[in-house]
Design a protein around this motif. Structure first.
Motif, PDB file in Angstrom:
ATOM      1  N   SER A 135       0.935  -1.185   0.130  1.00 42.63           N
ATOM      2  CA  SER A 135      -0.033  -0.008  -0.024  1.00 42.63           C
ATOM      3  C   SER A 135       0.659   1.305  -0.103  1.00 42.63           C
ATOM      4  O   SER A 135       0.346   2.068  -0.503  1.00 42.63           O
ATOM      5  CB  SER A 135      -1.054  -0.118   1.288  1.00 42.63           C
ATOM      6  OG  SER A 135      -0.086   0.036   2.313  1.00 42.63           O
ATOM      7  N   ASP A 136       1.963   1.074   0.638  1.00 40.70           N
ATOM      8  CA  ASP A 136       2.841   2.352   0.667  1.00 40.70           C
ATOM      9  C   ASP A 136       3.478   2.584  -0.590  1.00 40.70           C
ATOM     10  O   ASP A 136       3.709   3.593  -1.151  1.00 40.70           O
ATOM     11  CB  ASP A 136       3.904   2.104   1.792  1.00 40.70           C
ATOM     12  CG  ASP A 136       3.767   2.408   3.113  1.00 40.70           C
ATOM     13  OD1 ASP A 136       2.725   3.004   3.278  1.00 40.70           O
ATOM     14  OD2 ASP A 136       4.404   1.573   3.894  1.00 40.70           O
ATOM     15  N   LEU A 141       2.070   1.680  -3.639  1.00 42.48           N
ATOM     16  CA  LEU A 141       1.050   2.372  -4.415  1.00 42.48           C
ATOM     17  C   LEU A 141       0.622   3.764  -4.094  1.00 42.48           C
ATOM     18  O   LEU A 141       0.449   4.451  -5.140  1.00 42.48           O
ATOM     19  CB  LEU A 141      -0.162   1.634  -4.209  1.00 42.48           C
ATOM     20  CG  LEU A 141      -0.274   0.013  -4.805  1.00 42.48           C
ATOM     21  CD1 LEU A 141      -1.628  -0.550  -4.707  1.00 42.48           C
ATOM     22  CD2 LEU A 141      -0.357   0.223  -6.401  1.00 42.48           C
ATOM     23  N   ARG A 142       0.691   4.173  -3.014  1.00 42.09           N
ATOM     24  CA  ARG A 142       0.585   5.440  -2.328  1.00 42.09           C
ATOM     25  C   ARG A 142       1.770   6.529  -2.970  1.00 42.09           C
ATOM     26  O   ARG A 142       1.406   7.546  -3.564  1.00 42.09           O
ATOM     27  CB  ARG A 142       0.542   5.699  -0.952  1.00 42.09           C
ATOM     28  CG  ARG A 142       0.152   6.998  -0.379  1.00 42.09           C
ATOM     29  CD  ARG A 142       0.131   6.761   1.255  1.00 42.09           C
ATOM     30  NE  ARG A 142      -0.748   5.808   1.499  1.00 42.09           N
ATOM     31  CZ  ARG A 142      -0.402   4.684   2.306  1.00 42.09           C
ATOM     32  NH1 ARG A 142       0.988   4.745   2.599  1.00 42.09           N
ATOM     33  NH2 ARG A 142      -1.084   3.926   2.787  1.00 42.09           N
ATOM     34  N   SER A 149       1.269   6.761  -6.790  1.00 46.36           N
ATOM     35  CA  SER A 149       0.263   7.590  -7.233  1.00 46.36           C
ATOM     36  C   SER A 149       0.689   9.105  -7.085  1.00 46.36           C
ATOM     37  O   SER A 149       0.650   9.938  -8.154  1.00 46.36           O
ATOM     38  CB  SER A 149      -0.962   7.478  -6.153  1.00 46.36           C
ATOM     39  OG  SER A 149      -1.994   8.559  -6.501  1.00 46.36           O
ATOM     40  N   ALA A 152      -5.964  -2.421   2.483  1.00 46.13           N
ATOM     41  CA  ALA A 152      -5.307  -1.060   2.180  1.00 46.13           C
ATOM     42  C   ALA A 152      -4.661  -0.977   0.865  1.00 46.13           C
ATOM     43  O   ALA A 152      -4.677   0.063   0.161  1.00 46.13           O
ATOM     44  CB  ALA A 152      -3.921  -0.816   3.311  1.00 46.13           C
ATOM     45  N   SER A 162      -7.624  -0.563  -1.405  1.00 47.78           N
ATOM     46  CA  SER A 162      -8.016   1.008  -1.386  1.00 47.78           C
ATOM     47  C   SER A 162      -7.301   1.918  -2.131  1.00 47.78           C
ATOM     48  O   SER A 162      -7.734   2.682  -2.803  1.00 47.78           O
ATOM     49  CB  SER A 162      -8.028   1.484   0.302  1.00 47.78           C
ATOM     50  OG  SER A 162      -8.631   2.618   0.309  1.00 47.78           O
ATOM     51  N   GLU A 163      -5.915   1.780  -1.893  1.00 52.41           N
ATOM     52  CA  GLU A 163      -4.784   2.386  -2.576  1.00 52.41           C
ATOM     53  C   GLU A 163      -4.834   2.489  -4.329  1.00 52.41           C
ATOM     54  O   GLU A 163      -4.756   3.322  -5.254  1.00 52.41           O
ATOM     55  CB  GLU A 163      -3.430   2.227  -2.083  1.00 52.41           C
ATOM     56  CG  GLU A 163      -3.051   2.803  -0.884  1.00 52.41           C
ATOM     57  CD  GLU A 163      -3.270   4.195  -0.538  1.00 52.41           C
ATOM     58  OE1 GLU A 163      -3.065   4.970  -1.449  1.00 52.41           O
ATOM     59  OE2 GLU A 163      -3.747   4.627   0.642  1.00 52.41           O
ATOM     60  N   LYS A 213      -7.789   4.258  -5.651  1.00 50.83           N
ATOM     61  CA  LYS A 213      -7.502   5.745  -5.814  1.00 50.83           C
ATOM     62  C   LYS A 213      -6.644   5.851  -7.073  1.00 50.83           C
ATOM     63  O   LYS A 213      -7.126   6.863  -7.891  1.00 50.83           O
ATOM     64  CB  LYS A 213      -7.006   6.329  -4.844  1.00 50.83           C
ATOM     65  CG  LYS A 213      -7.620   6.277  -3.349  1.00 50.83           C
ATOM     66  CD  LYS A 213      -6.863   6.583  -2.088  1.00 50.83           C
ATOM     67  CE  LYS A 213      -7.598   6.491  -0.708  1.00 50.83           C
ATOM     68  NZ  LYS A 213      -6.756   6.893   0.333  1.00 50.83           N
ATOM     69  N   LEU A 214      -5.597   5.142  -7.220  1.00 41.24           N
ATOM     70  CA  LEU A 214      -4.854   5.603  -8.360  1.00 41.24           C
ATOM     71  C   LEU A 214      -5.567   4.758  -9.833  1.00 41.24           C
ATOM     72  O   LEU A 214      -5.227   5.651 -10.687  1.00 41.24           O
ATOM     73  CB  LEU A 214      -3.640   4.292  -8.214  1.00 41.24           C
ATOM     74  CG  LEU A 214      -2.429   4.404  -9.046  1.00 41.24           C
ATOM     75  CD1 LEU A 214      -2.003   5.781  -9.421  1.00 41.24           C
ATOM     76  CD2 LEU A 214      -1.332   3.385  -8.800  1.00 41.24           C
TER      77      LEU A 214
END
Length: 477
Positions: free
Chosen positions: A343-344, A346-347, A350, A397, A400-401, A404-405
């Motif tokens: 998740s980090d 992908l964040r 993004s 998580a 979810s990420e 958003k992406l």
């Protein structure tokens, strides 16, 4: 009486020629005759670089840290990081990087040199006069539109609106830069770039150029390469030494453990989670002087390589950034086993994609025809893996990420990440009314068709045929 000048962290750039391209973090500008440095540097990492022209020129730059270097690279808390950084009551730091006409780059005043120490004292003593004369550029993380265009009128309402817009733009830019650098640490820079240089006050800086490269990405042509390689992988060009990048070793053609055979190798080639875990474990096992984990080292290298592409247009960093992303985003089991790390990633990805257009022509243009298509296919594979492993009901998580992406790339690039939503074969009516069937190319690998179709090896009735040749036939053919 002129207002009292409050001291702040400043980098002085004496002897810098006018019309030189100067970049600090995410903005660039052209120097003027009266430009002597940058003031009001916030705490954290900064990357300062120069070039003779805005586009096709060799760029030289260096990383340095304002504040307590021991706190660098440990991640951040979005809600408190900026407040904590501004509330620190420390003595302002003064950096002095002098222009070298020989190398056409900025160099430090040397640590341990009495002559350089005396010169630094003179520059620091004249700092107030330099500031008062307007020779110091105020640090900006991003340029507000209100500063780029002249606003009509001079009413108080318009001025207040511009100030509010400028403040929000600056705060947003600083959050972006912090999010792009929060896993970079001194040990990571020393591993990749090499030992830092020390200025007159003993502060380190890590130098990088556009031509810096890893050994695996270098084009070494015998008899044509003017550079010579010295000990420890150091390349000597023009009388100066430049160490090869020490990137994490990634071999995407061999992603299984030594000794693996049969199904294990096949599964490890399709799901690279073992290779990812092995790389993370090897990083964690090393003695990191700042106590970072292997996952943090991978995130830090993702940040470093991306920013060196964005600011320096460094080819080797672009290749390593793509290798890291391909390894991580094709690791299916890591979606659940390393949920926080994925998740980090992908964040961070993004945020990086949102800044891709900061480089001239866009970062995808640097990579040629493959650029955007390479990332779209990777994200499509990750989308399919998440749907397969988690389904529609399970929330995580990582999912979810990615949602958003997914929404952002669909709006920005018109990318569709759901494979089943793409029409690959259908009837098209031509202008004269005739209907023809068309099929979209480029998906043979995903569909396992064409040259990517599975093959069966016919060994005959009792092992190897008499003539010793293997007959390959297409599955189902």
């Amino acid at each position: 009486m002129p207002p009292l000048l409050q001291p702040s962290s400043t980098i002085l750039l004496p002897q810098l020629p006018p019309k030189t391209l100067v970049g600090i973090d995410l903005i660039t500008f052209t120097s003027t005759t009266n430009f002597h440095g940058i003031r009001d540097l916030p705490h954290g990492w900064h990357f300062l670089y120069t070039g003779t022209t805005e586009s096709l020129s060799l760029r030289c730059g260096a990383w340095f840290y304002v504040g307590d270097l021991r706190t660098a690279g440990n991640g951040r808390d979005d809600s408190t990081a900026l407040v904590a950084a501004h509330s620190q009551n420390t003595t302002p730091e003064i950096y002095i990087w002098r222009w070298s006409s020989e190398s056409e780059a900025l160099d430090t005043l040397k640590h341990g040199s009495d002559a350089d120490r005396q010169e630094a004292m003179r520059y620091k003593a004249n700092l107030g006069a330099t500031w008062q004369s307007g020779g110091l550029f105020r640090y900006r993380s991003r340029v507000s539109p209100s500063l780029l265009t002249a606003q009509p009128g001079s009413g108080q309402t318009v001025q207040k609106q511009d100030e509010d817009e400028d403040g929000e733009t600056e705060e947003s830019g600083r959050r972006d830069w912090q999010g792009l650098t929060d896993r970079i640490s001194p040990s990571l820079l020393s591993r990749i770039v090499g030992s830092p240089e020390l200025d007159v006050d003993g502060r380190p800086r890590w130098a990088v150029t556009t031509a810096s490269t890893a050994s695996r990405d270098a084009d070494n042509i015998p008899g044509l390469d003017p550079s010579t390689e010295g000990p420890d992988g150091v390349s000597e060009t023009g009388g100066e030494q430049e160490r090869a990048f020490g990137f994490l070793p990634i071999d995407l053609k061999r992603t299984w453990r030594e000794g693996a055979v049969g199904r294990e190798r096949t599964e490890a080639a399709q799901d690279r989670s073992w290779a990812l875990g092995d790389l993370i474990n090897r990083c964690s096992a090393e003695a990191m002087e700042d106590g970072q984990t292997g996952e943090t080292q991978l995130l830090g290298e993702l940040q470093f390589t991306f920013l060196m592409v964005l600011t320096m247009m460094n080819y080797s960093c672009l290749q390593q950034w793509k290798r890291l992303l391909e390894l991580i985003l094709t690791s299916k089991q890591a979606i659940t086993d390393r949920e926080g790390f994925m998740s980090d990633v992908l964040r961070l990805l993004s945020l990086q994609l949102q800044r891709c257009d900061d480089v001239e022509g866009g970062i995808f243009e640097i990579d040629g025809d493959e650029g955007g298509d390479f990332f779209r296919k990777l994200l499509m594979k990750l989308r399919a893996s998440i749907d397969e492993i988690l389904g529609n009901d399970v929330q995580s998580a990582v999912k979810s990420e990615l949602e958003k992406l997914d929404a952002w790339v669909k709006e920005e690039y018109d990318w569709e990440l759901h494979r089943e939503a793409i029409v690959r074969r259908g009837m098209v009516q031509l202008e004269d009314g005739e209907e023809v069937e068309l099929e979209m190319d480029g998906h043979d690998e995903d569909e396992e068709t064409g040259e990517y179709a599975p093959l069966v090896v016919d060994l005959g009735g009792s092992g190897m045929p008499d003539d010793g040749n293997l007959q390959d036939t297409e599955m189902g053919g």
